[in-house]
Design a protein around this motif. Structure first.
Motif, PDB file in Angstrom:
ATOM      1  N   THR B  88      -3.232   1.821   0.875  1.00  0.00           N
ATOM      2  CA  THR B  88      -3.670   0.483   1.269  1.00  0.00           C
ATOM      3  C   THR B  88      -2.439  -0.284   1.724  1.00  0.00           C
ATOM      4  N   THR B  91      -1.495  -5.895   1.122  1.00  0.00           N
ATOM      5  CA  THR B  91      -1.406  -7.297   1.531  1.00  0.00           C
ATOM      6  C   THR B  91      -1.130  -8.164   0.299  1.00  0.00           C
ATOM      7  N   TYR B 239     -15.839  -5.014  10.002  1.00  0.00           N
ATOM      8  CA  TYR B 239     -15.079  -5.344   8.802  1.00  0.00           C
ATOM      9  C   TYR B 239     -15.126  -4.141   7.878  1.00  0.00           C
ATOM     10  N   SER B 241     -12.530  -1.710   4.757  1.00  0.00           N
ATOM     11  CA  SER B 241     -11.270  -1.596   4.024  1.00  0.00           C
ATOM     12  C   SER B 241     -11.152  -0.193   3.454  1.00  0.00           C
ATOM     13  N   THR B 242      -9.929   0.193   3.155  1.00  0.00           N
ATOM     14  CA  THR B 242      -9.670   1.512   2.581  1.00  0.00           C
ATOM     15  C   THR B 242     -10.493   1.696   1.296  1.00  0.00           C
ATOM     16  N   GLU B 243     -10.517   0.676   0.465  1.00  0.00           N
ATOM     17  CA  GLU B 243     -11.224   0.774  -0.812  1.00  0.00           C
ATOM     18  C   GLU B 243     -12.707   1.054  -0.611  1.00  0.00           C
ATOM     19  N   THR B 301     -13.207  -6.976  -4.320  1.00  0.00           N
ATOM     20  CA  THR B 301     -12.348  -6.822  -3.143  1.00  0.00           C
ATOM     21  C   THR B 301     -11.388  -7.992  -2.947  1.00  0.00           C
ATOM     22  N   ASP B 303     -12.149 -10.431  -1.174  1.00  0.00           N
ATOM     23  CA  ASP B 303     -12.549 -11.034   0.103  1.00  0.00           C
ATOM     24  C   ASP B 303     -13.720 -11.998  -0.101  1.00  0.00           C
ATOM     25  N   ARG B 327      -9.215 -14.846   1.331  1.00  0.00           N
ATOM     26  CA  ARG B 327      -9.026 -13.984   0.173  1.00  0.00           C
ATOM     27  C   ARG B 327      -9.025 -14.866  -1.060  1.00  0.00           C
TER      28      ARG B 327
END
Lengths: 431, 431
Positions: B88, B91, B239, B241-243, B301, B303, B327
């Motif tokens: 990841t 960030t 949209y 994410s890796t997760e 997340t 987010d 976030r």
């Protein structure tokens, strides 16, 4: 493991096997390739009459120029069948587009799977890729596909950035790296400067691309020696190109890169396009097998190589192709000796004092080749200059003119922002 | 085309379908995940008692902190089953390693195939990837695998370098690009400076990643408006994410990114971890379905998003997730108003005079948040400053402090060589 592949059959079986694939590929070209269809028609060739590898010589050769001028006519499938668009790096001349179908990507995966197997990589190993998968390059993607097919753990780091490479090595403990060999030297240097105990790292081998590891007698080049003096790992050479879509990879006996018979037929030709004897240097000419998108027939790669046919201790009955000794267009005739830049680059790589160099070739007044090597060095003494020249005489039998140049000046010239690669060879000869 | 997917079934069928997958994933976690096995045991949870999506709330939440502290315990397969290692971007906090098995790569390919289908990409289209496949990033590889599965032509250019992107667009005529939307602005700028007739190019749409295209009412952001004013193309938001290992992608009606029910279960929770009403903003919490390597259960997340459940004109019965409004850790309480940086970034993007900006948040003496926006602008007049402040008041109801700063100074701060991304948000608050 891979003992069932064609590589372990007898040489006669391999030849027969290749000829069946050759006949299929010729029919395919005759049916689907606008370029070759035209060529066969112009030369009144009935492809059905080509049945053996010996028959191949009745077919015309294909040049890089053909590929550049008639790129679109080489495509054998409609555009919607193309999955991946690759571009040759255009080391010589303008770049050429290669389109791969889904089946071509599968073929490419098989090629790299077998290539890594030849180098000893096994299911369950972890491999760190130090080459980009972007920029429309074929190689990086091929490695990824092949390693996945082999069931290997893959770390896609991309090229450059020693810090990031070491972070990854120390965190994920890869067994193998895929890298340009001169970058391995940079990794060692970085490790030494940052107290990384690289000699105790997980790395046991590097699959090396882009630069020669062996000379024409299959001895280690100076670059290889410099790496091995520092780091007790195995360096495997793999030689491939976008045009060939096939790799020649060294096994643990380092006797040249093993050919993969189901993927490619090769010839090695002299300046008159006649076959040279095994072990003699000549231009590699390839005929791809099983390619759908952009197959090639008797394509002149421009690469000067040798073929080694002595039995290999690994048990594969495939011939090997040695390191690329030079590119045909780069051949230099100097004081009666034939030289290629790679031998000169490698000789210069043996001097840690030399930070950067650029070889420039031009015609002189009497019409022969002139070599000037511009060198930026930490030692600019007369003694050092003579030492370098003596090395040239000892290794290459001639000593070219060498000039010391300021680092900044040479850097501007070598790392030209308009070039994708460092410019270490400049050819000013008139064609 | 894709009318047979679960997305077109009734909402009840979708829910039942997800619950069967959920039960499988819970059993899998109980059998193979050291982290979740321990968690179930500590909380005396019998996973067999979890049968519906409503039952999920009886399970503990998983935080980013858990994933950072116990990264290895989240792996459900032995190392030799891992094919691809992703990291990841970190960030917030330190990077986390994700390992994907071969089946996970297949799942990822399916996810992106369907994601591109939702955006209208079809077999035979050509798509230019303007994102890297290297650097252990999951997204670029996912796009490649998904596009290949869809039978699309792929041009792997990698990120940046407008000249190279345009060379590729003009040569290969892609129908779609995959890009960060602010880079699309750069492409337009480059085209205008170099007389490229971009309005007549082959590009008809961009699949946009990394930045918001819509605001919370699903209206175009200022960035989107600026692109569309110049170039008549479609901009689709995706949209992921890796997760999550799953993408939420807009269809032609642009009503938020459609969920893919076979890949993920989502919840949107408030500050007390209670579900918010549909259409209200909250933190996205995900439970991955069908993941082998590193599956997640109720993962927070961070987010802030909204869920839109009104029927979509495209015929899919899947809910949509809106743009990431912020976030959770970036939430700013300012003069009684809740703000997230993306809304401020987007507002500033509307002023072409503003060349660069950086938002800095700190605590003041009385314990509330203080915002200072440092701006480098071609117009540093009092009038312009007031215009920007008026815009803030009109759009976000408050006007933060704004300071003009010299370009070079701000550039050093935003483009810090130690950071993988530009630093446009600095949080100096004490935790």
């Amino acid at each position: 493991m891979d003992e069932n592949t064609i590589a372990y059959r007898s040489m006669e079986e391999i030849k027969y096997f290749q000829e069946q694939l050759l006949k299929l590929q010729l029919r395919y070209l005759d049916d689907h390739s606008p370029f070759y269809k035209q060529l066969f028609s112009t030369h009144r060739i009935d492809v059905k009459s080509i049945e053996t590898i010996e028959d191949l010589k009745r077919l015309p050769l294909t040049s890089k120029n053909d590929l550049q001028l008639y790129n679109d006519d080489f495509f054998c499938v409609p555009q919607h069948k193309i999955v991946d668009y690759c571009t040759t790096s255009g080391t010589l001349g303008s770049p050429v587009t290669f389109g791969l179908t889904d089946a071509d990507l599968e073929r490419l995966a098989k090629n790299e799977m077998q290539s890594f197997q030849i180098a000893g990589v096994r299911k369950g190993d972890v491999v760190q890729l130090m080459t980009t998968i972007d920029r429309r390059f074929m190689a990086g993607l091929a490695y990824f596909l092949g390693l996945r097919k082999l069931g290997v753990g893959i770390i896609r780091v991309g090229s450059g950035i020693p810090q990031m490479q070491w972070d990854s090595i120390l965190k994920y403990n890869p067994h193998y790296l895929v890298s340009v060999p001169s970058f391995v030297l940079k990794l060692i240097e970085f490790a030494e400067q940052h107290d990384i105990d690289y000699k105790k790292s997980s790395v046991k081998g590097v699959i090396c691309i882009g630069e020669a590891l062996r000379d024409k007698e299959l001895n280690n080049t100076v670059l290889t020696q410099r790496i091995l003096e520092k780091w007790d790992i195995k360096l495997y050479s793999t030689y491939a190109s976008t045009e060939m879509g096939a790799a020649f990879t060294e096994c643990e006996y380092f006797q040249g890169g093993h050919a993969q018979p189901e993927l490619i037929i090769t010839e090695i030709l002299d300046d008159e396009d006649k076959p040279v004897a095994d072990g003699e240097s000549g231009e590699l000419v390839v005929t791809t097998l099983g390619v759908q998108g952009l197959p090639l027939l008797r394509f002149k790669t421009g690469d000067i190589v040798r073929k080694y046919t002595e039995p290999c201790a690994c048990g594969r009955n495939t011939y090997r192709i040695g390191a690329v000794e030079g590119r045909k267009q780069h051949m230099v005739k100097y004081k009666g000796t034939t030289l290629y830049p790679p031998a000169m680059h490698d000789l210069l790589a043996g001097f840690p004092q030399i930070l950067l160099h650029q070889i420039e070739i031009s015609n002189n007044e009497i019409g022969t080749d002139e070599i000037i090597i511009r060198v930026s060095s930490s030692d600019i003494s007369e003694e050092f200059l003579n030492e370098v020249k003596d090395h040239f005489r000892a290794k290459l039998r001639v000593a070219p003119k060498i000039e010391f140049v300021a680092f900044e000046e040479l850097q501007r010239s070598v790392f030209n922002p308009l070039s994708r690669k460092p410019i270490t060879f400049v050819d000013n000869r008139e064609a």
